[in-house]
Design an enzyme around this catalytic site. Structure first.
Site, PDB file in Angstrom:
ATOM      1  CE1 TYR A   1     -26.187  79.212  -8.697  1.00 16.41           C
ATOM      2  CE2 TYR A   1     -24.693  77.624  -8.319  1.00 16.41           C
ATOM      3  CZ  TYR A   1     -25.423  78.357  -8.955  1.00 16.41           C
ATOM      4  OH  TYR A   1     -24.514  79.245 -10.171  1.00 16.41           O
TER       5      TYR A   1
ATOM      6  CB  THR B   1     -32.031  87.223 -16.974  1.00 18.57           C
ATOM      7  OG1 THR B   1     -31.098  85.989 -16.794  1.00 18.57           O
ATOM      8  CG2 THR B   1     -33.302  86.982 -17.510  1.00 18.57           C
TER       9      THR B   1
END
Length: 285
Positions: A195, A27
Site C-alpha cells: 500500500y 471515486t
C-alpha cells in the site's frame, strides 16, 4: 497605487456556492462513514453536481462491511446536502482494476452529469487489506495495490485530461485531487509495504501531473488525511491512535473533506503540484 491590480471588494466576499454549475466525480464513495462521502457532500453543498463511484464488493469483503442502505442511501445523503436542488447527484459501480475501466468511468460520469465536461476529479478509492511487512508480501499483493491504488488513478487522470483537451472552450476550475497516506513521513508504513509503495507513487507523480495538465487550466494536488476514523479500528487500538493527536481525537471524514473541497474552488487556483498533510498534529513514531 498597488503594483498589481487588486480584487474588487465583491470578489473578496466568500461565495457560499463557489462550485455552482461545476461537476465532480468522486471515486470510492460507497460508505457514509468514508472520506469519499464526506467530500461529495461538501462539493454538493458548494453547488456542484456529483457522480459517486462505488465498488461495494470491496466493502463487503472488509470487516466493516457495506453501507446498510446501499449505494442509493449514500447518494441520498449527498442529495440532501445540495446547495443547488437542480444539481445532478448520480452514482454507479466500477471495478477500476481493468485497463479500460477508468476511461469508461470518466465517460459514464460525464454523461450522467449532463454537461459534456467534468471539472473536478477526486480519486479517493483504494484497496484495503491484502498487505503486510516486507517478509510477508508477494507479487500478487504488490500487483493488486498497484492496479487499484496507482494505475487506475493515473488512467483516470489520463482520461480526464483527454476529455478536457477535446473541449472547444476550456473553462477555469479544472481540478484533480488524489489521496496518499503519509508514507514518506517519520517511520513510514513498514506494516503495509504494498500500500505504501502504491500510494507513494501518487505523491511522487503529483508535480509531474501538475506540469502536464497546466496548459489545460487544471491544478493537481494530493492530500494525506492522516488517520481518519472510518470504522476500521476499535477498542484499545483505537484509543492508542487517538492519544497521538494533540486534540485527543481521531480525524473525522469531514476533516480532510474541508481541505479537499477548498482545493476544488477558485480560491485554490494558485495551489498546484503539492502534497498536503492534513493530520491534525498527529505524532508519528
Amino acid at each position: 497605487m498597488p503594483r498589481f491590480p487588486q480584487p474588487a471588494p465583491e470578489d473578496l466576499r466568500r461565495d457560499s456556492r463557489p462550485l455552482l454549475g461545476r461537476t465532480a466525480l468522486v471515486t470510492g464513495a460507497s460508505r457514509r462513514d468514508g472520506i469519499g462521502y464526506a467530500v461529495a457532500r461538501r462539493l454538493a453543498a458548494y453547488g456542484a453536481g456529483v457522480y459517486l463511484h462505488h465498488h461495494v464488493p470491496h466493502d463487503v469483503a472488509q470487516p466493516w462491511g457495506a453501507d446498510p442502505e446501499g449505494a442509493e442511501g449514500v447518494a441520498a445523503g449527498v442529495r440532501e446536502a445540495r446547495a443547488d436542488p437542480e444539481a445532478v447527484v448520480a452514482h454507479g459501480p466500477g471495478d477500476l482494476t481493468g485497463p479500460t475501466a477508468p476511461a469508461e468511468l470518466i465517460a459514464t460520469a460525464t454523461g450522467a452529469l449532463g454537461t459534456g465536461r467534468l471539472d473536478i476529479l477526486v480519486a479517493n478509492h483504494a484497496l484495503s487489506g491484502h498487505d503486510g511487512p516486507l517478509d510477508h508480501i508477494d507479487a500478487a499483493m504488490l500487483d493488486a495495490h498497484w492496479a487499484t491504488d496507482t494505475r487506475s488513478v493515473i488512467l483516470l487522470v489520463q482520461a480526464y485530461a483527454r476529455l478536457r483537451a477535446a473541449l472547444a472552450d476550456r473553462p477555469p476550475g479544472g481540478r484533480i485531487l488524489m489521496m496518499t497516506s503519509g508514507q514518506d513521513l517519520a517511520g513510514g508504513m513498514p506494516g503495509e509495504v504494498a500500500y505504501a509503495l502504491a500510494k507513494g507513487a501518487l505523491a511522487s507523480a503529483t508535480r509531474t501531473l501538475a506540469t502536464a495538465l497546466a496548459d489545460l487550466a487544471v491544478t493537481v494536488n494530493t492530500v494525506n488525511p492522516g488517520p481518519v476514523d472510518t470504522g476500521y479500528l476499535d477498542g484499545e487500538a483505537h484509543d492508542a491512535v487517538a492519544a497521538r493527536f494533540p486534540s485527543g481525537r481521531w480525524g473525522t471524514p469531514d476533516d480532510p473533506a474541508r481541505l479537499l473541497s477548498w482545493l476544488a474552488t477558485d480560491e485554490a487556483q494558485w495551489v498546484t503540484g503539492q502534497v498536503i498533510d492534513s493530520e491534525g498534529g498527529f505524532r508519528r513514531g
